[in-house]
Design an enzyme around this catalytic site. Structure first.
Site, PDB file in Angstrom:
ATOM      1  CG  ASP A  81      -0.329  -0.204   2.662  1.00  0.00           C
ATOM      2  OD1 ASP A  81       0.908   0.167   2.568  1.00  0.00           O
ATOM      3  OD2 ASP A  81      -0.796  -0.749   3.562  1.00  0.00           O
ATOM      4  CG  ASP A  83       1.223   4.007   4.237  1.00  0.00           C
ATOM      5  OD1 ASP A  83       0.041   3.808   4.802  1.00  0.00           O
ATOM      6  OD2 ASP A  83       2.180   3.158   4.516  1.00  0.00           O
ATOM      7  CG  ASP A 173       7.706   1.483  12.383  1.00  0.00           C
ATOM      8  OD1 ASP A 173       8.450   2.033  11.503  1.00  0.00           O
ATOM      9  OD2 ASP A 173       6.971   0.482  12.435  1.00  0.00           O
TER      10      ASP A 173
HETATM   11  P1  ATP Z   1       3.492  -2.572   4.638  1.00  0.00           P
HETATM   12  O1  ATP Z   1       2.540  -1.527   4.594  1.00  0.00           O
HETATM   13  O2  ATP Z   1       4.281  -3.124   3.830  1.00  0.00           O
HETATM   14  O3  ATP Z   1       3.140  -3.488   5.838  1.00  0.00           O
HETATM   15  P2  ATP Z   1       4.529  -0.192   6.303  1.00  0.00           P
HETATM   16  O4  ATP Z   1       5.946   0.211   6.614  1.00  0.00           O
HETATM   17  O5  ATP Z   1       3.913   0.672   5.188  1.00  0.00           O
HETATM   18  O6  ATP Z   1       4.499  -1.676   5.677  1.00  0.00           O
HETATM   19  P3  ATP Z   1       2.237   0.542   7.525  1.00  0.00           P
HETATM   20  O7  ATP Z   1       1.511  -0.223   8.736  1.00  0.00           O
HETATM   21  O8  ATP Z   1       1.188   0.682   6.227  1.00  0.00           O
HETATM   22  O9  ATP Z   1       3.497  -0.156   7.551  1.00  0.00           O
HETATM   23  O10 ATP Z   1       2.245   1.942   8.225  1.00  0.00           O
HETATM   24  C1  ATP Z   1       3.155   3.138   7.347  1.00  0.00           C
HETATM   25  C2  ATP Z   1       4.260   3.768   8.077  1.00  0.00           C
HETATM   26  O11 ATP Z   1       3.644   3.981   9.147  1.00  0.00           O
HETATM   27  C3  ATP Z   1       5.365   2.780   8.610  1.00  0.00           C
HETATM   28  O12 ATP Z   1       6.188   2.783   7.537  1.00  0.00           O
HETATM   29  C4  ATP Z   1       5.855   3.740   9.572  1.00  0.00           C
HETATM   30  O13 ATP Z   1       6.898   4.728   9.153  1.00  0.00           O
HETATM   31  C5  ATP Z   1       4.787   4.203  10.265  1.00  0.00           C
HETATM   32  N1  ATP Z   1       4.268   3.292  11.299  1.00  0.00           N
HETATM   33  C6  ATP Z   1       3.345   2.562  11.170  1.00  0.00           C
HETATM   34  N2  ATP Z   1       2.979   1.825  12.549  1.00  0.00           N
HETATM   35  C7  ATP Z   1       4.018   2.261  13.337  1.00  0.00           C
HETATM   36  C8  ATP Z   1       4.036   2.047  14.443  1.00  0.00           C
HETATM   37  N3  ATP Z   1       3.486   1.350  15.546  1.00  0.00           N
HETATM   38  N4  ATP Z   1       5.149   3.085  15.297  1.00  0.00           N
HETATM   39  C9  ATP Z   1       5.811   4.100  14.516  1.00  0.00           C
HETATM   40  N5  ATP Z   1       5.763   4.177  13.375  1.00  0.00           N
HETATM   41  C10 ATP Z   1       4.700   3.383  12.633  1.00  0.00           C
HETATM   42 MG    MG Z   2       2.126   0.566   4.314  1.00  0.00          MG
END
Ligand code: ATP
Ligand code: MG
Length: 487
Positions: A81, A83, A173
């Site tokens: 996805d 963001d 994170d």
């Molecule tokens: P994927 O979508 O591939 O699972 P992602 O890194 O994009 O991985 P998401 O859950 O979509 O993960 O979150 C988007 C972004 O928001 C992350 O990359 C991170 O920068 C931030 N983020 C998400 N969850 C947390 C958290 N628990 N603590 C701090 N930052 C977070």
């Molecule tokens: Mg994501």
């Protein structure tokens, strides 16, 4: 294991890396890669994510792609996805996208911009921790925005302090998740060393790991997920505290845990995720009953079942097929359900009552770890009940079983049980495999020719009295099922 942990702690103490977790106060390696210095191109970015980025830009705001989208594109992977992060506050985002936009979340307020079934998540830059407060003071509704609150354990209850990008980068994170693609000039900004960590294949928490895990224990399972998905190492400073802090997962809301469990096991690398979760002692907080069975049963059989189910899930994802949360929970909790059912049978319950009761008990006991939404509870129970009906396919039963909405999942699950070593079910599985290749008329003939060894001879229908009470079968023995009796 204790020896291994001792060595890990020793290495951690000796390692200079321990002092090098990126933080705003530490030495930072701010890098801006211009458009020709990185491989992220607009053609790889989802059209709707671009619409949102440009919409915000046109309205005069800063807008960046962040997180997995940038990370995966830099690694040549297809992002799950996209963001977006902006300096527009949630209400301002809503003003830009009007009725396409909904504001969600209390703990972490976000805007969701909807395009048909697709949602682009838009976050506002989070500010630094100056505005943190301990949440033991009463708060009025008006204080929802612009506050960060932690509880006595350091857990983040709310994070709605807004700021600029130079603050937001430190609230993310992991370093690899803190890379920002700027829609204004197509550059990629890195404040935390994420680009180096992507090159080195390292998952590294930003800031002090223990504080960051205490703020949000879900970061421990995110570390595991990203390490498995990307094939990265978790660096020692980020890895070592997990062994001790794993129990913090108990405090995470069980609704959020359900979502996280799906992300973990529907990641396409569920087998590696499972192995790592067990290694870190995290699995016990996701599926306590399963962990107990795994620990107790040394012959490896239940472990094989879970692994076979996860292999089949990974395989489906690799082939672009859908995956069902009910199948995952049915597989994870099958052994605990069978054990509970056995116990209830020895207590004198009839087989189908024991199946019902065991299913309800096991799903209820799972609730404190991960809430399972009601619609999936029903499906899990169906998959389990059908396991006891599938071996009895003679005559018109087969047609009734095959038309059950959960037949396919139950058949697949039977296949998983066979692969995991339940040899005695192979014949049944093969029978159903062949049955599904036949057309309607052939199916009837095929089901009617079956005479299962040891099956009871059918009495002529006219002699049957449906109101006559049947004698209790011996414990452990199935009573012949009538259609739907276990649904
Ligand atoms: P994927 O979508 O591939 O699972 P992602 O890194 O994009 O991985 P998401 O859950 O979509 O993960 O979150 C988007 C972004 O928001 C992350 O990359 C991170 O920068 C931030 N983020 C998400 N969850 C947390 C958290 N628990 N603590 C701090 N930052 C977070
Ligand atoms: Mg994501």
């Amino acid at each position: 294991m204790p020896m291994q942990r001792f060595i890990q702690r020793l290495v951690k103490k000796l390692s200079p890396k321990r002092l090098s977790q990126p933080s705003p106060s530490g030495p930072t390696s701010k890098q801006i890669l211009s458009r020709d210095q990185h491989g992220v191109s607009r053609s790889q970015i989802d059209k709707h994510a671009l619409d949102v980025l440009y919409g915000l830009k046109r309205a005069g705001y800063e807008a960046y792609l962040v997180g997995g989208g940038v990370r995966d594109l830099l690694l040549g992977l297809e992002p799950k996805d996209f963001d977006v992060v902006t300096n527009a506050e949630p209400e301002a985002v809503k003003a830009v996208f009007k009725n396409k936009c909904r504001l969600i979340g209390r703990r972490f307020r976000l805007a969701h911009v909807r395009f048909g079934r697709q949602i682009i998540e838009v976050a506002t830059f989070r500010g630094d921790s100056e505005a943190s407060e301990v949440a033991d003071k009463p708060k009025g509704r008006g204080r929802l925005n612009h506050t960060r609150a932690v509880d006595g354990q350091g857990r983040l209850l709310r994070d709605n302090v807004y700021g600029g990008m130079d603050e937001d980068v430190w609230r993310r994170d992991f370093t690899v998740n803190s890379l920002y693609y700027n829609i204004r000039d197509f550059s990629v900004a890195d404040y935390t060393g994420g680009l180096d960590d992507i090159k080195a294949g390292v998952i590294r928490l930003i800031g002090d790991p223990e504080t960051r895990y205490r703020e949000d224990p879900v970061r421990m399972i995110r570390a595991v997920r990203f390490a498995a998905k990307l094939g990265f190492e978790i660096e020692p400073g980020t890895r070592d505290p997990i062994y001790d802090l794993a129990p913090l997962l108990k405090d995470v809301s069980h609704a959020r845990m359900f979502e996280e469990v799906l992300k973990l096991f529907h990641s396409g690398v569920a087998v590696q995720v499972f192995e790592k979760l067990r290694h870190f002692g995290l699995f016990a907080y996701l599926f306590p009953q399963t962990e107990q069975m795994l620990a107790e049963q040394a012959d490896g059989f239940p472990r094989m079942l879970v692994i076979e189910a996860l292999k089949s899930t990974d395989d489906r994802i690799r082939h672009g097929k859908g995956v069902n949360p009910a199948f995952l929970f049915a597989a994870m909790l099958w052994e605990p359900m069978v054990a509970r059912r056995e116990q209830l049978l020895t207590e004198g319950l009839k087989p189908q009552d024991a199946t019902f009761a065991a299913a309800s008990d096991v799903l209820e006991w799972q609730r404190p770890a991960t809430a399972v939404p009601r619609r999936f509870i029903g499906q899990v129970k169906d998959i389990w009940n059908l396991q006891y009906r599938l071996p009895r396919y003679q005559g018109d039963k087969a047609q009734k079983i095959v038309s059950h909405p959960r037949f396919r999942a139950a058949y697949d699950f039977l296949g998983v049980r066979v692969s995991a070593g339940a040899e005695e079910l192979k014949e049944v599985f093969d029978w159903w495999t062949h049955y599904q290749t036949l057309d309607g008329v052939e199916q009837v003939a095929y089901a009617n020719q079956v005479k299962k060894p040891g099956s009871r001879r059918r009495r002529p229908r006219r002699n049957r009295n449906p109101y006559r009470k049947r004698a209790n079968p011996a414990p452990g023995k199935e009573s012949p099922a009538t259609p739907n009796e276990q649904d």
